[in-house]
Design a protein around this motif. Structure first.
Motif, mmCIF file in Angstrom:
data_model
loop_
_atom_site.group_PDB
_atom_site.id
_atom_site.type_symbol
_atom_site.label_atom_id
_atom_site.label_comp_id
_atom_site.label_asym_id
_atom_site.label_seq_id
_atom_site.Cartn_x
_atom_site.Cartn_y
_atom_site.Cartn_z
ATOM 1 N N ASP A 58 0.831 -1.187 0.000
ATOM 2 C CA ASP A 58 0.000 0.000 0.000
ATOM 3 C C ASP A 58 0.878 1.254 0.000
ATOM 4 O O ASP A 58 2.080 1.179 -0.231
ATOM 5 N N LEU A 59 0.262 2.389 0.266
ATOM 6 C CA LEU A 59 0.997 3.651 0.287
ATOM 7 C C LEU A 59 2.122 3.623 1.317
ATOM 8 O O LEU A 59 3.231 4.103 1.043
ATOM 9 N N GLN A 60 1.892 3.046 2.487
ATOM 10 C CA GLN A 60 2.942 3.001 3.511
ATOM 11 C C GLN A 60 4.131 2.188 3.022
ATOM 12 O O GLN A 60 5.273 2.552 3.258
ATOM 13 N N TYR A 61 3.879 1.111 2.318
ATOM 14 C CA TYR A 61 4.958 0.309 1.735
ATOM 15 C C TYR A 61 5.804 1.170 0.787
ATOM 16 O O TYR A 61 7.036 1.165 0.862
ATOM 17 N N VAL A 62 5.144 1.907 -0.082
ATOM 18 C CA VAL A 62 5.855 2.750 -1.044
ATOM 19 C C VAL A 62 6.662 3.825 -0.317
ATOM 20 O O VAL A 62 7.830 4.078 -0.644
ATOM 21 N N LEU A 63 6.068 4.463 0.685
ATOM 22 C CA LEU A 63 6.787 5.489 1.451
ATOM 23 C C LEU A 63 7.998 4.893 2.164
ATOM 24 O O LEU A 63 9.081 5.498 2.180
ATOM 25 N N ASP A 64 7.837 3.710 2.755
ATOM 26 C CA ASP A 64 8.966 3.056 3.423
ATOM 27 C C ASP A 64 10.043 2.671 2.415
ATOM 28 O O ASP A 64 11.235 2.851 2.670
ATOM 29 N N TRP A 65 9.642 2.163 1.263
ATOM 30 C CA TRP A 65 10.596 1.764 0.226
ATOM 31 C C TRP A 65 11.428 2.974 -0.213
ATOM 32 O O TRP A 65 12.652 2.893 -0.307
ATOM 33 N N ILE A 66 10.789 4.098 -0.447
ATOM 34 C CA ILE A 66 11.505 5.323 -0.846
ATOM 35 C C ILE A 66 12.431 5.782 0.280
ATOM 36 O O ILE A 66 13.589 6.151 0.040
ATOM 37 N N ALA A 67 11.951 5.763 1.513
ATOM 38 C CA ALA A 67 12.775 6.205 2.645
ATOM 39 C C ALA A 67 14.017 5.330 2.795
ATOM 40 O O ALA A 67 15.109 5.836 3.099
ATOM 41 N N ILE A 68 13.876 4.032 2.575
ATOM 42 C CA ILE A 68 15.029 3.131 2.679
ATOM 43 C C ILE A 68 16.007 3.388 1.531
ATOM 44 O O ILE A 68 17.225 3.395 1.736
ATOM 45 N N GLN A 69 15.506 3.622 0.330
ATOM 46 C CA GLN A 69 16.378 3.984 -0.799
ATOM 47 C C GLN A 69 17.188 5.241 -0.451
ATOM 48 O O GLN A 69 18.399 5.295 -0.693
ATOM 49 N N GLU A 70 16.511 6.227 0.109
ATOM 50 C CA GLU A 70 17.185 7.474 0.500
ATOM 51 C C GLU A 70 18.245 7.214 1.576
ATOM 52 O O GLU A 70 19.329 7.790 1.541
ATOM 53 N N LEU A 71 17.930 6.361 2.525
ATOM 54 C CA LEU A 71 18.869 6.033 3.597
ATOM 55 C C LEU A 71 20.132 5.386 3.041
ATOM 56 O O LEU A 71 21.249 5.751 3.432
ATOM 57 N N VAL A 72 19.983 4.457 2.116
ATOM 58 C CA VAL A 72 21.142 3.769 1.541
ATOM 59 C C VAL A 72 22.005 4.756 0.740
ATOM 60 O O VAL A 72 23.236 4.726 0.821
ATOM 61 N N ALA A 73 21.382 5.660 -0.001
ATOM 62 C CA ALA A 73 22.148 6.689 -0.719
ATOM 63 C C ALA A 73 22.844 7.620 0.266
ATOM 64 O O ALA A 73 24.008 7.994 0.079
ATOM 65 N N GLU A 74 22.147 7.976 1.334
ATOM 66 C CA GLU A 74 22.724 8.879 2.346
ATOM 67 C C GLU A 74 23.937 8.250 3.027
ATOM 68 O O GLU A 74 24.893 8.950 3.364
ATOM 69 N N TYR A 75 23.925 6.950 3.241
ATOM 70 C CA TYR A 75 25.067 6.256 3.856
ATOM 71 C C TYR A 75 26.362 6.665 3.147
ATOM 72 O O TYR A 75 27.317 7.092 3.781
ATOM 73 N N GLY A 76 26.403 6.520 1.831
ATOM 74 C CA GLY A 76 27.621 6.847 1.084
ATOM 75 C C GLY A 76 27.883 8.334 0.980
ATOM 76 O O GLY A 76 29.015 8.790 1.147
ATOM 77 N N GLN A 77 26.855 9.109 0.720
ATOM 78 C CA GLN A 77 27.056 10.547 0.567
ATOM 79 C C GLN A 77 27.504 11.191 1.877
ATOM 80 O O GLN A 77 28.297 12.132 1.882
ATOM 81 N N ALA A 78 27.006 10.670 2.992
ATOM 82 C CA ALA A 78 27.395 11.226 4.290
ATOM 83 C C ALA A 78 28.848 10.899 4.632
ATOM 84 O O ALA A 78 29.517 11.696 5.300
ATOM 85 N N ILE A 79 29.346 9.755 4.176
ATOM 86 C CA ILE A 79 30.780 9.450 4.362
ATOM 87 C C ILE A 79 31.610 10.477 3.601
ATOM 88 O O ILE A 79 32.569 11.044 4.134
ATOM 89 N N ASP A 80 31.249 10.708 2.344
ATOM 90 C CA ASP A 80 31.983 11.683 1.534
ATOM 91 C C ASP A 80 31.939 13.073 2.174
ATOM 92 O O ASP A 80 32.949 13.780 2.234
ATOM 93 N N PHE A 81 30.771 13.461 2.677
ATOM 94 C CA PHE A 81 30.610 14.749 3.345
ATOM 95 C C PHE A 81 31.509 14.817 4.580
ATOM 96 O O PHE A 81 32.182 15.828 4.820
ATOM 97 N N GLY A 82 31.545 13.746 5.371
ATOM 98 C CA GLY A 82 32.402 13.717 6.554
ATOM 99 C C GLY A 82 33.863 13.876 6.191
ATOM 100 O O GLY A 82 34.604 14.630 6.838
ATOM 101 N N ARG A 83 34.310 13.178 5.140
ATOM 102 C CA ARG A 83 35.708 13.281 4.719
ATOM 103 C C ARG A 83 36.011 14.699 4.231
ATOM 104 O O ARG A 83 37.064 15.244 4.499
ATOM 105 N N ASP A 84 35.070 15.299 3.502
ATOM 106 C CA ASP A 84 35.302 16.634 2.940
ATOM 107 C C ASP A 84 35.268 17.743 3.984
ATOM 108 O O ASP A 84 35.999 18.719 3.874
ATOM 109 N N THR A 85 34.400 17.601 4.996
ATOM 110 C CA THR A 85 34.172 18.709 5.931
ATOM 111 C C THR A 85 34.704 18.454 7.338
ATOM 112 O O THR A 85 34.829 19.394 8.119
ATOM 113 N N GLY A 86 34.943 17.184 7.676
ATOM 114 C CA GLY A 86 35.330 16.852 9.046
ATOM 115 C C GLY A 86 34.137 16.697 9.977
ATOM 116 O O GLY A 86 34.295 16.389 11.152
#
Length: 167
Positions: A7-35
């Motif tokens: 249902d809609l909650q499934y779709v919202l959770d699926w999108i949120a998890i996709q965002e979380l997995v992308a954030e994992y890598g981007q946040a590492i890069d941000f940490g390395r770049d900014t400290g």
């Protein structure tokens, strides 16, 4: 979860998890770049199991606070001038319940460093398996497993991420 249960909650959770997995890598890069490693720490539950044993050549998975894991990430990337995580769309999200899921995603991670005045690159192609939990603050990673598939570039990069330092 059956197709009829998606249902809609499934779709919202699926999108949120996709965002979380992308954030994992981007946040590492941000940490390395900014400290500032708080962004990376924020993708995790307060306590996380980090299994980098296949990448680091053995040992046991670590059970750490998210702040300790962020410090581990910072220390591991000290030798590199830049890091770039290119995380693919999740290969699979398997919901175990409405608040727990397993996610597999591929990533290509380039690490840049200088040796003798010449820019070097070491890249790992890996599969991440995340166990994620829905918390009051949204979906968070409570367990991460890094499974290397291939390395390319200067093999000194693997030694550097594992603690070797250039004199």
């Amino acid at each position: 979860m059956n197709l009829k249960d998606k249902d809609l909650q499934y779709v919202l959770d699926w999108i949120a998890i996709q965002e979380l997995v992308a954030e994992y890598g981007q946040a590492i890069d941000f940490g390395r770049d900014t400290g500032d490693w708080s962004r990376w720490a924020n993708v995790f539950t307060p306590h996380v199991t980090a299994d980098y044993t296949r990448f680091r050549g053995g040992g046991d998975p670590s059970y750490l606070t998210r702040e300790e894991l962020a410090e581990f990430g910072r220390a591991s990337l000290v030798p590199f001038s830049k890091v770039q995580h290119a995380t693919a769309t999740s290969v699979r999200i398997r919901f175990k319940s409405s608040t727990l899921a397993e996610v597999m995603a591929y990533a290509e991670v380039a690490h840049y460093f200088t040796l003798g005045g010449i820019q070097q690159e070491w890249t790992i192609i890996a599969r991440y398996t995340h166990e994620v939990e829905k918390t009051p603050d949204g979906w968070k990673i409570r367990k991460v497993l890094l499974d290397p598939i291939h390395y390319r570039g200067n093999p000194l990069g693997l030694e550097l991420v594992n603690g070797k330092r250039l004199v």
